[in-house]
Enzyme design. Sequence first.
Site, PDB file in Angstrom:
ATOM      1  N   LEU A 616      49.524  65.897  67.097  1.00 39.59           N
ATOM      2  CA  LEU A 616      50.170  65.210  68.224  1.00 39.59           C
ATOM      3  C   LEU A 616      51.443  65.956  68.624  1.00 39.59           C
ATOM      4  O   LEU A 616      51.561  66.474  69.727  1.00 39.59           O
ATOM      5  CB  LEU A 616      50.497  63.762  67.856  1.00 39.59           C
ATOM      6  CG  LEU A 616      51.421  63.016  68.834  1.00 39.59           C
ATOM      7  CD1 LEU A 616      50.775  62.893  70.206  1.00 39.59           C
ATOM      8  CD2 LEU A 616      51.824  61.657  68.287  1.00 39.59           C
ATOM      9  N   ASP A 617      52.404  65.993  67.698  1.00 36.89           N
ATOM     10  CA  ASP A 617      53.677  66.676  67.934  1.00 36.89           C
ATOM     11  C   ASP A 617      54.027  67.389  66.638  1.00 36.89           C
ATOM     12  O   ASP A 617      54.568  66.766  65.716  1.00 36.89           O
ATOM     13  CB  ASP A 617      54.749  65.646  68.288  1.00 36.89           C
ATOM     14  CG  ASP A 617      56.137  66.270  68.420  1.00 36.89           C
ATOM     15  OD1 ASP A 617      56.229  67.516  68.440  1.00 36.89           O
ATOM     16  OD2 ASP A 617      57.116  65.511  68.483  1.00 36.89           O
ATOM     17  N   PRO A 618      53.631  68.646  66.487  1.00 37.00           N
ATOM     18  CA  PRO A 618      53.121  69.541  67.537  1.00 37.00           C
ATOM     19  C   PRO A 618      51.606  69.401  67.737  1.00 37.00           C
ATOM     20  O   PRO A 618      50.871  69.123  66.806  1.00 37.00           O
ATOM     21  CB  PRO A 618      53.436  70.923  66.979  1.00 37.00           C
ATOM     22  CG  PRO A 618      53.307  70.739  65.490  1.00 37.00           C
ATOM     23  CD  PRO A 618      53.816  69.355  65.200  1.00 37.00           C
TER      24      PRO A 618
END
Length: 938
Positions: A616-618
């Site tokens: 997701l993040d990253p």
Amino acid sequence: MSGLISVGRESRLLLATATRADARYISNLKGKVIAIRREDQSVWERRAPLAPANVRRLVRSGVKVIVQPSNRRAYPAQAYQAAGALLQEDISSASVIFGVKQVPVDQLIPNKTYCLFSHTIKAQESNMALLDAILEKNIRLLDYEKLTDANGQRVVAFGKYAGVAGMVNILHGLGLRLLALGHHTPFMHIGPAHNYRDSAMARQAIRGAGYEIALGAMPKSIGPLTFVFTGSGNVSQGGQEVFQELPHEYVPPEMLRKVAEHGDTTKIYGCEVRRRHHLEKKEGGGFDPEEYEKHPELYISTFSKKIAPYASVIINGIYWAVDSPKLLTIPDAKYLLRPAHTPWLPISVGAPALPHRMLAICDISADPGGSIEFMNECTTIDTPFCLYDADRNKDTKSFKGPGVLVCSIDNMPTQLPKESTDFFGNLLYPYALDIIRSDAKKPLEEHCFNPAVHGAIIASNGNLTPNFEYIQELRQLNQRSKHKADNGEPQSKTVVVLGAGYVSAPLVEYLHRDKDVKLLVASQLKDEADALANRFPGVEPVYLNVLDRSDTLHDVVKSANVVVSLLPYSLHHVIAKACIETHTHLVTASYMNDNVKALHQEAQEAGVTVLNEIGLDPGIDHLLALECFDDVRQAGGRIESFISWCGGLPAPESSCNPLRYKFSWSPRGALLNTLSPAKYLHEGQEVEIAGGGDLMSAVQELDFLPGFALEGFPNRDSTMYREYYGIHNASTVLRGTLRFKGFSDTVLGLQLLGLIDPDPHPSLHPNGPDITWRLLVCNLLGLANDNIFYENLKQKLAERVNSWERVEAIEELGLLEEDHVLKLNTPLDTLTHYLSKKLYYEKNERDLVILRHEVGIRWQDNKRESRGINLVLYGDATGHSAMALTVGYPAAIAAKMILDGEIQQRGMVLPFTPDIYRPILSRLRAEGIESFETSKWL
């Protein structure tokens, strides 16, 4: 065109060759009996190995020719009968039997010589029963494909008419494809090859279309059309002969771009591409034809970069060997088939633009997975076309939609059966005069065949001939592979998932949909692995401690084609090293740290892909940003600023605690991140925030979603993304973490108290005396003991944390209670364990993921746009959490893309190229993970 032999000249050459052969062998032919069997391999097969004209000459030479009746054969039985052949079902009296395609095993007659395309020389599994029967029945097998001259060139083939039929077919398909895209063209008046009595009728239709093209009937919106022919052999020549019926001009490969940009629409451009035009040595460049023949693995193809981007139609007729570079790979297709905003694709008023320059491919070589890698199965005469798009979808039912139209029929010449039979028969006839003397009952050594015939004999006297004994070795290799597969050993699709925790379930669920993928889930918590395996039948749980110094990690990794690690990023250099040593690909959802990055060259040399930052993040944050940047650039815009926020949160109704946060795995990372330094770019100036707690003083209130009370703080070093993302003109670049308002203030209180200290504290030594949370707080405040009034303790605490609100938050978290502490050496680890038990998701509680990009764009007319890209996703209380979905699905999709050959970059890879991020986004959207955009003009 120079290099093309006219039909009349071919006929004269063949006639001369046949006449010389007649004179040599005619005295040995009298009394010989041969047969032409009927074709039953395909309902479309109407060819024969010899035409009536060839039969007539054989009969006149004293050969008895038996023809098995067939109403499907293009030449009627009466034509063979008129040529002197005997029509009868029983062909057992013939010593040599000629056919075109494979013979059903139960129809093989022992002790005969069979001539046909057997499709056994690559140990094709589907034809091994045929080969076994041939050996068992003492049949001498001659394969037309191996009839070659001294230079290894084939001397008997249908190739020319494969090219003729293929070219007619693709012109027919091109008309339908362009119509589906909104353009009526003269190609609409060209039918499929089998609709015509012969190629002359097809050529007449094509000349008619060419006449219209010359008069300007092609829509300007299509732009110039370029036809690229690969190779210069019979297939290419046949296709080019048909092409030349259109108004045309040939150009060399280096001029393709120029004519694609500025060419004329009253003619069609042709380009013949030879090996020297697109093959070059991997090291040092250049092309040496002799070296290439011996070592094709030393070369790469530049076709996809230098030629394909400027081709409207590709006619592929090259032979592809296993070690040879591919003409177009799966990643190449993603690049070439992406939506086009190219300046040489003009748009007329009211006319739709073409989706990309490449419109059609006629893969006449029809070698599944060969030079055109993404065509892993042939089309058929019944269903001659498919649309292949950048996301690997194949549509055989419509000409409308994204992608390139592909025709890859493996029996193309049978669409022009009479001419194909004439052409093939004339080529075969001189060699047939020699083959007819074969007696399969006698040893091969007693025959004196010419070298071409002798070299084409695969089996004789119950054995493979010396040149083809390798088939047995190939079979044994195939059988060993099959045996391994039957016994559950790793084959071409095995994935090992490291970690069976919070985000593993969606990843396993996605990969489990493909029944050809074997899945192993490895964890040091065996109960977790067992629980996950029990949810998905066939998934195997494995106990594994990555830091165990035994060979267990290597053994587990070696069993896979791809490993997906969901373990902490601090372990990824250990895992990456093991993957490189075992030549196994790796996918992680974590940042690529320096230790992993240092392994780039080793991974490249080992041919290993290590794809990082695909969660997701990253992960999704990268994909959405790059998609936007790419679209803006192609439309002529420029990125001036980029601010990104992302966070996993409890749903608002579940956020009623002082941190406004809940944990589904160890909170350590989230708490430790609040002590990290950060750096970002603001209006051209670098802003640095020191580590140790200053980050919580740089929090911004955010109102891009007014219904949420959000705040954010910078995350790590944002400045590097100006280079990574290619947004060099951006004066502001910031990537930050999202939380609900109140999180940072509570964390700041915990920091000031000393509870987020990662260093050991004497009071928390595991072997020290027991301690309560109140006593620990007193110790952190410098008090000798907890013998203090509760209100006085709170006053002391307020003085330390500078806020009564923070005191109330610490109190509400239970940190002033008399409960005993599980001591884990450091305040951070001790608090982490405590919060993981206190602030967990209860049954029926949901989580939430919010991702926000704010992109500042300046357009060519100097107008400025502020574009918002928003992803808001709730978890399902009875299924997967939002965080698990948005981490697990991207990693699973990436692993599947590596398995399927869609990602072929080697070394340390980030998902920053369109061939990676666009397909992943497309597949995430199919799973319901979709963003929405807002826009404001400034």
